[in-house]
Design a protein around this motif. Structure first.
Motif, PDB file in Angstrom:
ATOM      1  N   ASP A 155      -0.837  -2.460 -13.855  1.00  0.00           N
ATOM      2  CA  ASP A 155      -1.506  -3.754 -14.030  1.00  0.00           C
ATOM      3  C   ASP A 155      -1.696  -4.471 -12.702  1.00  0.00           C
ATOM      4  OD1 ASP A 155      -1.617  -3.306 -16.731  1.00  0.00           O
ATOM      5  OD2 ASP A 155       0.113  -4.566 -17.215  1.00  0.00           O
ATOM      6  N   GLN A 156      -0.795  -4.228 -11.758  1.00  0.00           N
ATOM      7  CA  GLN A 156      -0.862  -4.896 -10.463  1.00  0.00           C
ATOM      8  C   GLN A 156      -1.745  -4.166  -9.450  1.00  0.00           C
ATOM      9  OE1 GLN A 156       3.111  -6.107  -8.934  1.00  0.00           O
ATOM     10  NE2 GLN A 156       3.867  -5.569 -10.959  1.00  0.00           N
ATOM     11  N   ALA A 157      -2.159  -2.956  -9.775  1.00  0.00           N
ATOM     12  CA  ALA A 157      -2.985  -2.178  -8.842  1.00  0.00           C
ATOM     13  C   ALA A 157      -4.354  -2.835  -8.680  1.00  0.00           C
ATOM     14  CB  ALA A 157      -3.133  -0.746  -9.339  1.00  0.00           C
ATOM     15  N   GLN A 158      -4.758  -3.020  -7.420  1.00  0.00           N
ATOM     16  CA  GLN A 158      -6.019  -3.678  -7.108  1.00  0.00           C
ATOM     17  C   GLN A 158      -7.083  -2.705  -6.591  1.00  0.00           C
ATOM     18  OE1 GLN A 158      -6.480  -7.048  -7.763  1.00  0.00           O
ATOM     19  NE2 GLN A 158      -4.475  -6.744  -8.727  1.00  0.00           N
ATOM     20  N   ARG A 159      -6.647  -1.566  -6.090  1.00  0.00           N
ATOM     21  CA  ARG A 159      -7.579  -0.578  -5.563  1.00  0.00           C
ATOM     22  C   ARG A 159      -6.864   0.748  -5.430  1.00  0.00           C
ATOM     23  NH1 ARG A 159      -9.961   0.236   0.540  1.00  0.00           N
ATOM     24  NH2 ARG A 159     -11.809   1.444  -0.009  1.00  0.00           N
ATOM     25  N   CYS A 160      -7.587   1.838  -5.606  1.00  0.00           N
ATOM     26  CA  CYS A 160      -7.065   3.170  -5.309  1.00  0.00           C
ATOM     27  C   CYS A 160      -8.238   4.022  -4.849  1.00  0.00           C
ATOM     28  CB  CYS A 160      -6.386   3.795  -6.524  1.00  0.00           C
ATOM     29  SG  CYS A 160      -5.595   5.389  -6.155  1.00  0.00           S
TER      30      CYS A 160
ATOM     31  N   LYS B 104       0.845  -1.185   0.000  1.00  0.00           N
ATOM     32  CA  LYS B 104       0.000   0.000   0.000  1.00  0.00           C
ATOM     33  C   LYS B 104       0.883   1.238   0.000  1.00  0.00           C
ATOM     34  CE  LYS B 104      -3.806  -2.132   2.619  1.00  0.00           C
ATOM     35  NZ  LYS B 104      -4.918  -1.936   1.680  1.00  0.00           N
ATOM     36  N   ILE B 105       0.635   2.118  -0.952  1.00  0.00           N
ATOM     37  CA  ILE B 105       1.374   3.370  -1.072  1.00  0.00           C
ATOM     38  C   ILE B 105       0.371   4.510  -0.981  1.00  0.00           C
ATOM     39  CG2 ILE B 105       2.906   4.763  -2.512  1.00  0.00           C
ATOM     40  CD1 ILE B 105       3.685   2.120  -3.945  1.00  0.00           C
ATOM     41  N   ALA B 106       0.674   5.513  -0.167  1.00  0.00           N
ATOM     42  CA  ALA B 106      -0.249   6.635   0.010  1.00  0.00           C
ATOM     43  C   ALA B 106       0.484   7.957  -0.161  1.00  0.00           C
ATOM     44  CB  ALA B 106      -0.896   6.574   1.390  1.00  0.00           C
TER      45      ALA B 106
ATOM     46  N   ASP C  38      -5.980  20.635   4.634  1.00  0.00           N
ATOM     47  CA  ASP C  38      -7.031  20.850   3.632  1.00  0.00           C
ATOM     48  C   ASP C  38      -7.017  19.772   2.557  1.00  0.00           C
ATOM     49  OD1 ASP C  38      -4.561  21.914   2.928  1.00  0.00           O
ATOM     50  OD2 ASP C  38      -5.354  23.740   2.034  1.00  0.00           O
ATOM     51  N   HIS C  39      -6.074  18.824   2.642  1.00  0.00           N
ATOM     52  CA  HIS C  39      -5.986  17.701   1.722  1.00  0.00           C
ATOM     53  C   HIS C  39      -6.340  16.403   2.437  1.00  0.00           C
ATOM     54  CE1 HIS C  39      -3.546  19.733  -1.554  1.00  0.00           C
ATOM     55  NE2 HIS C  39      -3.387  20.579  -0.542  1.00  0.00           N
ATOM     56  N   ALA C  40      -6.672  15.376   1.652  1.00  0.00           N
ATOM     57  CA  ALA C  40      -6.931  14.047   2.176  1.00  0.00           C
ATOM     58  C   ALA C  40      -5.943  13.049   1.570  1.00  0.00           C
ATOM     59  CB  ALA C  40      -8.361  13.623   1.854  1.00  0.00           C
ATOM     60  N   PRO C  41      -5.667  11.947   2.265  1.00  0.00           N
ATOM     61  CA  PRO C  41      -4.769  10.937   1.716  1.00  0.00           C
ATOM     62  C   PRO C  41      -5.385  10.207   0.518  1.00  0.00           C
ATOM     63  CG  PRO C  41      -5.054  10.672   4.101  1.00  0.00           C
ATOM     64  CD  PRO C  41      -6.102  11.631   3.631  1.00  0.00           C
ATOM     65  N   VAL C  42      -4.510   9.796  -0.398  1.00  0.00           N
ATOM     66  CA  VAL C  42      -4.874   8.942  -1.520  1.00  0.00           C
ATOM     67  C   VAL C  42      -4.032   7.676  -1.406  1.00  0.00           C
ATOM     68  CG1 VAL C  42      -5.133   8.762  -4.024  1.00  0.00           C
ATOM     69  CG2 VAL C  42      -5.248  11.012  -2.905  1.00  0.00           C
ATOM     70  N   ILE C  43      -4.665   6.519  -1.539  1.00  0.00           N
ATOM     71  CA  ILE C  43      -3.984   5.242  -1.295  1.00  0.00           C
ATOM     72  C   ILE C  43      -4.170   4.304  -2.472  1.00  0.00           C
ATOM     73  CG2 ILE C  43      -3.709   3.314   0.314  1.00  0.00           C
ATOM     74  CD1 ILE C  43      -5.915   6.139   1.411  1.00  0.00           C
ATOM     75  N   VAL C  44      -3.091   3.644  -2.879  1.00  0.00           N
ATOM     76  CA  VAL C  44      -3.178   2.610  -3.907  1.00  0.00           C
ATOM     77  C   VAL C  44      -2.666   1.288  -3.334  1.00  0.00           C
ATOM     78  CG1 VAL C  44      -0.896   3.114  -4.917  1.00  0.00           C
ATOM     79  CG2 VAL C  44      -2.636   1.975  -6.299  1.00  0.00           C
ATOM     80  N   ASP C  45      -3.382   0.216  -3.655  1.00  0.00           N
ATOM     81  CA  ASP C  45      -2.981  -1.141  -3.261  1.00  0.00           C
ATOM     82  C   ASP C  45      -2.393  -1.836  -4.497  1.00  0.00           C
ATOM     83  OD1 ASP C  45      -4.733  -0.202  -1.286  1.00  0.00           O
ATOM     84  OD2 ASP C  45      -5.296  -2.213  -0.705  1.00  0.00           O
ATOM     85  N   ILE C  46      -1.160  -2.318  -4.377  1.00  0.00           N
ATOM     86  CA  ILE C  46      -0.472  -2.971  -5.489  1.00  0.00           C
ATOM     87  C   ILE C  46      -0.082  -4.382  -5.053  1.00  0.00           C
ATOM     88  CG2 ILE C  46       1.532  -2.911  -7.018  1.00  0.00           C
ATOM     89  CD1 ILE C  46       1.579   0.121  -6.637  1.00  0.00           C
ATOM     90  N   TYR C  47      -0.485  -5.384  -5.828  1.00  0.00           N
ATOM     91  CA  TYR C  47      -0.164  -6.786  -5.498  1.00  0.00           C
ATOM     92  C   TYR C  47       0.287  -7.521  -6.749  1.00  0.00           C
ATOM     93  CZ  TYR C  47      -2.587  -5.724  -1.178  1.00  0.00           C
ATOM     94  OH  TYR C  47      -2.968  -5.160   0.005  1.00  0.00           O
TER      95      TYR C  47
END
Length: 263
Positions: free
Chosen positions: A235-240, A2-4, A254-263
């Motif tokens: 191609d490996q990203a499962q969710r963002c 997970k990268i955010a 004033d910003h929110a985190p963005v997260i990507v799941d890579i498997y």
């Protein structure tokens, strides 16, 4: 993995938020922007207690970037110069806006793109020149053995109209002008793809809401924080997704985190 990415608008002011969020969302890597602190005063110890290593590049009151990770990063570089050379970069590294490192074989690039202030201003010209340098930086990485990477951060650009709550007069607005969008599209032509748009196509999803206009309570926001992936990682990203929860906390960024799941 997970990268955010999260523009925290002062790492010291938002330290409790960061630690609380990491406790609820134990991502492998968290890219922070707008840390607003010199390196000697970066609050590394409490973040280490929370289980994270940190690398950072900061300056007093403005800008600043950091990467937190569950394992130490390798091959850490700060600024453009380690990749492009000091002659090509000039004074662009004086503002602390770029930091990168390798985590479990994936190069993570964290950027805080200049805001630009106002169209046709000196800061606007600086933003466009900075983005051109960023393209050169990424071109070099794409042409090296480090072909797969994730670049995330506060890009201060809403690429499409669906990334803005009200795109009326967008061509005359900072963060959505044609020249800014063109510059970002030039970066994406290197083979980068938007992780969030792989999973979510509709409008109404934002990562920044203006303090001054009750933007969050009215969901009048902009999607300007992005995670871009090279094809192999895409191609490996499962969710963002965007986690708007911290924007509703007391005295939030004033910003929110963005997260990507890579498997």
């Amino acid at each position: 993995m997970k990268i955010a990415t999260w523009n925290v608008n002062s790492v010291r002011s938002r330290l409790t938020h960061i630690i609380d969020w990491l406790g609820q969302n134990p991502v492998d890597v968290l890219c922070l922007q707008e840390t607003k602190v010199i390196d000697a005063d970066f609050p590394l110890s409490p973040l280490q207690t929370a289980g994270y290593y940190g690398v950072f590049s900061g300056q007093k009151s403005y800008n600043g970037v950091a990467i937190l990770s569950l394992q130490p990063l390798e091959q850490v570089t700060i600024g453009f110069a380690p990749v492009l050379g000091t002659d090509a970069v000039g004074n662009f590294d004086e503002q602390k806006r770029v930091i990168a490192g390798v985590y479990r074989g994936i190069r993570i690039i964290n950027v805080y793109v200049p805001n630009g202030s106002a169209i046709a201003s000196e800061k606007y010209d600086y933003k466009l020149a900075w983005l051109d340098l960023l393209k050169q930086y990424l071109q070099h990485l794409r042409g090296s053995n480090q072909s797969d990477f994730c670049i995330g951060g506060d890009f201060n650009i809403a690429l499409e109209d669906r990334d803005i709550h009200d795109p009326t007069d967008k061509d005359n607005h900072i963060m959505s002008s044609p020249a800014e969008r063109h510059a970002l599209k030039n970066l994406l032509e290197l083979g980068l793809q938007d992780a969030f748009r792989k999973f979510t196509q509709e409008s109404g999803h934002y990562s920044w809401w203006d303090y001054r206009t009750r933007g969050f309570s009215r969901n009048r926001g902009w999607r300007i924080d992005h995670l871009y992936l090279t094809p192999g990682l895409y191609d490996q990203a499962q969710r963002c997704h965007i986690d708007a929860t911290p924007r509703g906390w007391d005295k939030p960024s004033d910003h929110a985190p963005v997260i990507v799941d890579i498997y």
